[in-house]
Scaffold this motif. Structure first.
Motif, PDB file in Angstrom:
ATOM      1  N   UNK A  73      -1.402  18.703  -7.394  1.00 16.09           N
ATOM      2  CA  UNK A  73      -1.051  17.782  -8.312  1.00 16.09           C
ATOM      3  C   UNK A  73      -2.312  17.419  -8.853  1.00 16.09           C
ATOM      4  N   UNK A  74      -2.295  17.278 -10.265  1.00 14.29           N
ATOM      5  CA  UNK A  74      -3.317  16.346 -10.918  1.00 14.29           C
ATOM      6  C   UNK A  74      -3.339  15.024 -10.657  1.00 14.29           C
ATOM      7  N   UNK A  75      -3.784  14.435  -9.729  1.00 16.15           N
ATOM      8  CA  UNK A  75      -3.637  13.004  -9.421  1.00 16.15           C
ATOM      9  C   UNK A  75      -4.870  12.011 -10.102  1.00 16.15           C
ATOM     10  N   UNK A  76      -4.279  10.753 -10.424  1.00 18.07           N
ATOM     11  CA  UNK A  76      -5.363   9.877 -10.839  1.00 18.07           C
ATOM     12  C   UNK A  76      -5.976   9.159  -9.664  1.00 18.07           C
ATOM     13  N   UNK A  77      -7.544   8.830  -9.897  1.00 19.97           N
ATOM     14  CA  UNK A  77      -8.113   8.315  -8.832  1.00 19.97           C
ATOM     15  C   UNK A  77      -7.245   7.156  -7.787  1.00 19.97           C
ATOM     16  N   UNK A  78      -6.358   6.554  -8.714  1.00 22.90           N
ATOM     17  CA  UNK A  78      -5.820   5.371  -8.158  1.00 22.90           C
ATOM     18  C   UNK A  78      -4.364   5.578  -8.416  1.00 22.90           C
ATOM     19  N   UNK A  79      -3.349   5.620  -7.461  1.00 23.88           N
ATOM     20  CA  UNK A  79      -1.923   6.036  -7.756  1.00 23.88           C
ATOM     21  C   UNK A  79      -1.237   4.511  -7.787  1.00 23.88           C
ATOM     22  N   UNK A  82       2.126   2.446 -12.550  1.00 27.67           N
ATOM     23  CA  UNK A  82       2.352   2.992 -13.929  1.00 27.67           C
ATOM     24  C   UNK A  82       2.219   4.487 -13.763  1.00 27.67           C
ATOM     25  N   UNK A  83       1.589   5.053 -12.694  1.00 33.00           N
ATOM     26  CA  UNK A  83       1.259   6.467 -12.442  1.00 33.00           C
ATOM     27  C   UNK A  83       2.373   7.234 -11.801  1.00 33.00           C
ATOM     28  N   UNK A  84       3.060   6.210 -10.728  1.00 32.94           N
ATOM     29  CA  UNK A  84       3.964   7.025  -9.827  1.00 32.94           C
ATOM     30  C   UNK A  84       5.353   7.754 -10.491  1.00 32.94           C
ATOM     31  N   UNK A  85       5.966   7.096 -11.550  1.00 30.86           N
ATOM     32  CA  UNK A  85       7.279   7.925 -12.167  1.00 30.86           C
ATOM     33  C   UNK A  85       6.654   9.413 -12.415  1.00 30.86           C
ATOM     34  N   UNK A 203       7.946   2.790  18.747  1.00 30.90           N
ATOM     35  CA  UNK A 203       8.501   3.134  17.412  1.00 30.90           C
ATOM     36  C   UNK A 203       8.871   1.812  16.715  1.00 30.90           C
ATOM     37  N   UNK A 204       8.014   1.418  15.773  1.00 26.62           N
ATOM     38  CA  UNK A 204       7.908  -0.192  15.144  1.00 26.62           C
ATOM     39  C   UNK A 204       7.863  -0.033  13.727  1.00 26.62           C
ATOM     40  N   UNK A 205       8.307  -1.385  13.245  1.00 27.09           N
ATOM     41  CA  UNK A 205       8.026  -1.516  11.805  1.00 27.09           C
ATOM     42  C   UNK A 205       6.535  -2.251  11.751  1.00 27.09           C
ATOM     43  N   UNK A 206       5.695  -1.865  10.808  1.00 24.76           N
ATOM     44  CA  UNK A 206       4.546  -2.511  10.615  1.00 24.76           C
ATOM     45  C   UNK A 206       4.739  -3.573   9.895  1.00 24.76           C
ATOM     46  N   UNK A 207       4.324  -4.896  10.218  1.00 25.45           N
ATOM     47  CA  UNK A 207       4.835  -6.317   9.433  1.00 25.45           C
ATOM     48  C   UNK A 207       4.237  -6.018   7.904  1.00 25.45           C
ATOM     49  N   UNK A 208       5.027  -6.552   7.023  1.00 24.86           N
ATOM     50  CA  UNK A 208       4.609  -6.564   5.486  1.00 24.86           C
ATOM     51  C   UNK A 208       4.062  -5.461   4.980  1.00 24.86           C
ATOM     52  N   UNK A 209       4.735  -4.319   5.307  1.00 22.44           N
ATOM     53  CA  UNK A 209       4.171  -3.159   4.666  1.00 22.44           C
ATOM     54  C   UNK A 209       5.408  -2.383   3.576  1.00 22.44           C
ATOM     55  N   UNK A 210       4.616  -1.414   2.762  1.00 21.45           N
ATOM     56  CA  UNK A 210       5.596  -0.862   2.067  1.00 21.45           C
ATOM     57  C   UNK A 210       5.294   0.801   2.189  1.00 21.45           C
ATOM     58  N   UNK A 211       6.188   1.645   1.814  1.00 17.23           N
ATOM     59  CA  UNK A 211       5.851   2.952   2.015  1.00 17.23           C
ATOM     60  C   UNK A 211       4.734   3.503   1.762  1.00 17.23           C
ATOM     61  N   UNK A 212       3.789   4.260   2.342  1.00 16.13           N
ATOM     62  CA  UNK A 212       2.533   4.539   1.960  1.00 16.13           C
ATOM     63  C   UNK A 212       1.256   3.608   2.309  1.00 16.13           C
ATOM     64  N   UNK A 215      -2.580   4.536   2.860  1.00 22.37           N
ATOM     65  CA  UNK A 215      -3.220   5.337   1.718  1.00 22.37           C
ATOM     66  C   UNK A 215      -4.186   4.646   0.705  1.00 22.37           C
ATOM     67  N   UNK A 216      -5.296   4.364   0.965  1.00 23.75           N
ATOM     68  CA  UNK A 216      -6.266   3.491   0.012  1.00 23.75           C
ATOM     69  C   UNK A 216      -6.356   3.592  -1.317  1.00 23.75           C
ATOM     70  N   UNK A 217      -5.934   4.806  -1.564  1.00 25.80           N
ATOM     71  CA  UNK A 217      -5.956   5.240  -3.191  1.00 25.80           C
ATOM     72  C   UNK A 217      -4.632   4.949  -3.853  1.00 25.80           C
ATOM     73  N   UNK A 218      -3.692   4.226  -3.126  1.00 25.00           N
ATOM     74  CA  UNK A 218      -2.458   3.691  -3.849  1.00 25.00           C
ATOM     75  C   UNK A 218      -2.232   2.241  -3.649  1.00 25.00           C
ATOM     76  N   UNK A 219      -1.279   1.652  -4.512  1.00 26.53           N
ATOM     77  CA  UNK A 219      -0.846   0.273  -4.575  1.00 26.53           C
ATOM     78  C   UNK A 219      -0.043  -0.044  -3.392  1.00 26.53           C
TER      79      UNK A 219
END
Length: 244
Positions: A73-79, A82-85, A203-212, A215-219
């Motif tokens: 995929x041709x990805x932006x430097x930061x995902x 706005x870029x996700x859809x 097997x645990x939920x990491x506090x305060x996290x969202x999917x991804x 990955x430091x190049x994503x929001x």
């Protein structure tokens, strides 16, 4: 630290990949690392390089090779939001085409290639993965219980592997879940399945996290959760792999 660009023969063609490992002339425990759905890119090279710095030979394949070499995929430097859809509109058909049969054929090829490398030590290997790569890692561990000694998956839909596959795993396991990926009730149900299978796991939920979150190049990135990921992953590997 050496970085090799590799071509891995598979039943369906050739998968491009890269490997990172210490430049000391020694053999090192092996880790098969599956990328997230966005694929091989600089952040994956950073994660693989950091892991290799702890004394591992890390192989990262482009599991979407049937659609072309990485970057597929041709990805932006930061995902960001706005870029996700647009990115997901191109990504989801590839994910849907990546069937379990394909996953298992590729896993055979990746592990066979990995263990044949001259820089890789004998003994059990580890598989790790992020997002869909965590599901691939789980399938790989289930299909190769005598070979895979450690399994780690982060913000991954590991439950989609199914109870029968989970029961086949003999590896030590860590699953690090995002807070938005499953509820505490769903986590408890997954962990009951792991308990019933008699698996050695955390097997645990990491506090305060969202999917991804790794990955430091994503929001979705969460620096504290990435540190927790290393705090969980490194002891798992060092306590399982020969020479780790």
């Amino acid at each position: 630290m050496p970085v090799k660009t590799l071509q891995i023969p598979t039943a369906d063609g050739t998968s491009d990949a890269f490997a990172v490992f210490p430049d000391d002339g020694e053999r090192h425990p092996a880790v098969l690392m599956y990328p997230d759905g966005f694929g091989i890119r600089p952040v994956l090279r950073e994660i693989a390089g950091e892991l290799a710095g702890h004394g591992y030979y890390v192989l990262v394949p482009n599991f979407f090779y049937r659609h072309g070499p990485a970057p597929v995929l041709d990805l932006p430097d930061y995902i960001g939001e706005e870029a996700r859809p647009a990115v997901f509109a191109r990504l989801m058909p590839m994910i849907q085409e990546h069937t379990t049969d394909r996953i298992l054929r590729d896993a055979d090829a990746y592990l066979g290639f990995l263990t044949a490398q001259p820089e890789v030590a004998a003994g059990p290997v580890a598989v790790t993965g992020y997002c869909i790569g965590g599901l691939l890692a789980t399938h790989t561990a289930a299909a190769h219980p005598g070979q895979v000694g450690a399994l780690a998956a982060f913000h991954a839909p590991v439950g989609a592997a199914g109870p029968d596959n989970l029961r086949r795993i003999t590896a030590r396991i860590h699953f690090g879940h995002a807070g938005t990926d499953l509820t505490p009730e769903a986590l408890a149900e997954l962990n009951r399945t792991l308990d019933a299978a008699g698996l050695d796991y955390t097997s645990e939920i990491y506090p305060g996290t969202v999917h991804g979150f790794t990955m430091s190049d994503t929001d979705a990135f969460n620096a504290e959760a990435l540190r927790l990921h290393w705090d969980r992953l490194l002891p798992l590997l060092s306590g399982t792999l020969v020479g780790g």
